[in-house]
Structure formats: structure tokens, C-alpha cells
Scaffold this motif. Structure first.
Motif: not given
Length: 509
Positions: A9, A56, A77, A79-82, A84, A215, A218-219
């Protein structure tokens, strides 16, 4: 020296968000910041851009710039919580944490209680609202997402419980009493949320709370749709602005995955966005050079023994020229570069890299996988390899086109390696282009032909091939003779598919 498969990053310094801005993000970010500072009511903004275009990084720079100017910012984000399966509570936990950090804002517990009750009712109703989808065989997740979408839309339209008398099963999945309770909870939640957002704005000179959602495209499709509905219907209050960073084309595919291929996805998405901003296409060369540096590729190649700053056949920046001529998409170019990084990292320090020659092979692998496999198997001529990569029309009018010369030379050299016999000579029937160049060069040397653009091109390709076989040698021209048992290119080709040398011998020999 480590190689990154995924680029690191870009660092966003707290005191100077644009210190490492290579793609010209400052101007649009400053303009959009001025716009956000003047927004009071609810707003959902879409920042649209394709994969690999720097969305991003744009969001991270913008978020830090906003913080510098007194905004409260949430970076979410999607995608990072997808994992859940519940975007409402994933998003709510981030928003409520922002409120909890502010003095004098004491309704977080009340909002959480309301949110829990409301979502329970909505999910119960969603199963009924989506019965048609369930019968059609859709997944439970798609059923729930579509049902919540329909239910929230019903609430947003302002229907009262009395409107449903006698038609509860047609207009809403709720009995009248439950519908009224759910709508009352929704109104109470939004009213309380708006009070908190107003108090937060008052503590920051009237600036809205900005929620960045990255993102989304991306989910999983049901999760993406439910998150859209949640942001638009449940959090749509004064002093809260949502900025959704997405690839709109990909998100439209997600919508169709839930509602069907014939569904008007573009029209569906338009109703969510109050402002639609298309991120400018970044300078392709700058983006690729940034990716080379962040992956460690430049540093790794630059320390190899065959690298010379003035040598066009080895210079890392020459890779950008190769990818530009081949017309690969930015996404394909970045993926090729990442694969090249992995290959380079697999080559021992005492072996020659020839990264740009490997890149030409990888480009053929990307554009025409069948031709690439035939080349490695020794069943593709150099003429066909060049046609597969550059097209049927090979314009050699500009004899000094170094990039085209290198691509032709690299492919011809690879065919030589792939077709060599026990004496390490190439099968001349498989290199008709290179053989023709050799004949032209011989005619010029013997005085039988005038030196012209075609003969100049032929001589340069032959010299390129010789340098690939002997990187530390002079500017001699390849004479179609023996290659040796361990030519530099032969070693490089052995690593192209990430196999140990003794395994890939059966592929490239």
C-alpha cells in the motif's frame, strides 16, 4: 531480497496525504472536499473506476485530507466485512463507534437497541417478501437481500399501515400490526440517528460525517445489494454523507446475479446515487512504474549482473514500453507484472533473469494461452508467435522501433530454445522469420543488397537474439548456430511456469 506478490500500500503521511501521489489525485480530491463541505442533507456519492485504477489509494488520500480539514471520517471496507453476512450491523458498529468517541452524544445504546429490533423485523419480513425468489431456487442469501430491498423500498415510499388493509400479502410480508411496528422503529432509528449526526456536525463546524465504503464490487452479490439498501434507506439522514468506491460495471453484474440477467441493473443503481463521479483514468505508464517499484521488481532486477543502465534489453522501465505496445488492459498488465515478480523471486542469485524476455512470454500466455503452450512445446513457428502477440499486420517501417524489435527477437529466441536438437541447434523450419532476417543480413554483408529499413530491422533483431543468448556479450548478430546447453534464455524459460529446471526441461526442450 523479498518480492511482493501483491503491491504494498502507498504510504499516506498524516501531515501530507499527497506526498506520494503519482496519479494526480490532489486536484479532484480538493474539489470534492469543497463540495462535501457544503452538503447538509443526506447524500450518497459513487466514485466509479475500473479494477486496478487506484480507487483505494484515492479513497485513503481523500480520507486523510478530510481529517486534516476537520471532518469526521469512517473508512469501511465492505469486502473485509463480507464474512459477517450482516452489512447493517457491520456498518452500524463503525458509525456508532464514531459517536461513542464524542462527548455529549449519549444515544448510542438507544440506537443499538433500535437497530437490533428493526433488523430482526426486517429479516423476518424479507423472507416473506422474497418467497417468489425462493420458489425460483435462489439462494437464501439472495432471497434475504432481495426481500430487505423490497421491504425498505416499501417503507421509503411512505406507505402507512392503513394502506395495507385487505392486501397485506400483496404489498408487504408483514401483518398490519407488525408492519406498523417496523415502520415506527425505522422512523425512530433515523430520527435518533439524525439527532446524533447533527450534534456531531455541530462539534465540527457543521461538517458532515463522511462514510467511505470501499470494495463494494468485490463482495458477494447479496451482501453488496443489502449494503446499498442499508446505506440508502436506514442511514439516509442529514449530516451523513456516504461515498461508495466501486466499479459500476462489476456491481451491475452483482445486481443481475440476484435479480436475473434481464434485470435493469443500471437503472436500479442510479436510484442509490445522488452524485456520480468517474475517477479520471490514471497515467498508465506512471501506474505501471509505481507497481514495479512497490513489488520490489525494479530493485531486484537492478542488482543482477546482466543489468546495465543503458541496456534496453534488460532495463526495468523497458517493461512498461513492452506492455504498452502489446495493448494489454491495465488489469492484465498488473497481473502479468505480479506473476513476473514471483518468477524473478524464484530465480537464484547466480542465475540470469532476463525479466523482459520472460514478460514477452507471459504476455503471449495472457493473450493466447494455446499459442504460448505450443511455443514451449516447440510446435509453434516464430512467425506464428509474433502474429499471435502483435497481430497479422507487422509494420516494420520504423526500423528503430526498439520495443517491436525486442518482442520479435524474444519470441524468435524462445522458439530457437524450444526446438533445439541434440547439438543445441534450433530447427530452422520453426524460425522462418529469423531465418529470413539472417538471409537479408547476409545479402547486405556480401554487397548483394543495399542497406535499407528492412535490412536494418533484420540486423537489429538478430543482434537482440544474440544478446538474449549471451547477455554479457557484444553486439554480434545471431548466425543460427548452436545455442549451448545453458543459454541465458534457456534458464529463464525453465522458470516461466515456476517449475524446477529438471522438471521443465520436458516442456521447453
Amino acid at each position: 531480497m523479498p518480492i511482493r506478490v501483491q503491491p504494498a500500500e502507498i504510504e499516506i503521511p498524516v501531515d501530507d496525504p499527497f506526498a506520494n501521489d503519482l496519479l494526480g489525485h490532489r486536484e479532484p480530491i480538493e474539489a470534492l472536499t469543497t463540495l462535501l463541505g457544503n452538503i447538509e442533507g443526506p447524500c450518497v456519492m459513487a466514485v466509479d473506476s475500473g479494477w486496478g485504477m487506484g480507487k483505494t489509494t484515492f479513497l485513503r488520500m481523500w480520507a486523510q485530507h478530510l481529517k486534516q480539514h476537520g471532518h469526521h471520517v469512517i473508512e469501511f471496507n465492505a469486502w473485509e466485512t463480507d464474512f459477517t453476512w450482516d452489512p447493517f450491523f457491520a456498518l452500524w458498529s463503525e458509525v456508532s463507534a464514531q459517536f461513542a468517541d464524542q462527548p455529549g452524544l449519549g444515544s448510542r445504546r438507544q440506537l443499538t437497541d433500535l437497530a437490533q429490533k428493526l433488523m430482526s423485523l426486517l429479516r423476518s419480513g424479507a423472507r416473506g417478501a422474497s418467497l417468489g425468489l425462493a420458489v425460483a431456487g435462489e439462494s437464501d442469501a439472495a432471497v434475504t437481500a432481495a426481500g430487505i430491498s423490497a421491504t425498505l423500498k416499501d417503507f421509503e415510499d411512505g406507505a402507512d399501515a392503513s394502506d395495507h388493509a385487505g392486501e397485506a400479502t400483496d404489498r408487504t410480508p408483514f401483518p398490519d400490526s407488525t408492519y406498523a411496528e417496523a415502520k415506527h422503529l425505522l422512523n425512530e432509528f433515523r430520527t435518533t440517528l439524525q439527532d446524533e449526526a447533527s450534534s456531531l456536525a455541530g462539534a465540527s463546524s457543521g461538517l458532515p460525517l463522511v462514510v467511505f465504503i470501499d470494495e463494494l464490487d468485490r463482495c458477494r452479490p447479496p451482501y453488496a445489494i443489502e449494503l446499498l439498501e442499508t446505506a440508502k434507506h436506514l442511514f439516509s439522514v442529514d449530516h451523513i454523507v456516504f461515498v461508495l468506491c466501486l466499479d459500476r460495471t462489476q456491481l451491475a453484474h452483482s445486481v443481475k446475479a440476484v435479480y436475473g440477467s434481464e434485470f435493469a441493473a443500471d437503472g436500479y443503481l442510479r436510484r442509490f446515487f445522488d452524485i456520480d463521479y468517474r475517477l479520471p483514468t490514471p497515467d498508465r505508464s506512471a501506474l505501471l512504474r509505481a507497481a514495479m517499484r512497490s513489488s520490489g521488481l525494479v530493485e531486484h532486477i537492478g542488482t543482477r549482473r546482466e543489468y546495465e543502465p543503458e541496456s534496453w534489453y534488460a532495463a526495468p522501465d523497458f517493461l512498461v514500453e513492452i506492455l504498452g505496445l502489446l495493448g494489454l488492459s491495465l488489469r492484465d498488465s498488473l497481473q502479468l507484472m505480479h506473476r513476473l515478480s514471483v518468477i524473478v523471486s524464484s530465480i537464484p542469485r547466480d542465475e540470469t533473469v532476463l525479466a523482459n524476455a520472460i514478460a514477452v512470454l507471459l504476455a503471449l500466455r495472457t493473450i493466447d494461452l494455446e499459442a504460448y503452450r505450443k511455443l514451449l512445446a516447440g510446435t509453434l513457428t516464430d512467425t506464428d508467435a509474433v502474429s499471435a502477440l502483435l497481430g497479422e499486420s507487422i509494420d516494420r517501417d520504423s526500423g528503430a522501433n526498439t520495443t517491436r524489435i525486442f518482442i520479435e527477437g524474444a519470441l524468435s529466441a524462445c522458439v530457437c530454445v524450444a526446438t533445439r536438437d541434440d547439438s543445441t541447434r534450433p530447427d530452422l523450419t520453426m524460425v522462418p522469420m529469423l531465418h529470413g532476417f539472417h538471409e537479408v543480413d547476409e545479402e547486405v554483408s556480401a554487397g548483394k543488397r543495399q542497406h535499407d529499413a528492412e535490412s536494418n530491422h533484420a540486423g537489429l533483431v538478430l543482434a537482440c537474439v544474440n544478446r538474449l543468448f549471451d547477455p554479457m556479450g557484444g553486439g554480434h548478430k545471431y548466425d543460427l548456430g548452436p545455442l549451448g546447453n545453458n543459454s541465458a534464455l534457456q534458464i529463464a524459460m525453465r522458470r516461466t511456469e515456476l517449475f524446477p529446471p529438471n522438471f521443465s526441461d520436458s516442456i521447453v526442450g
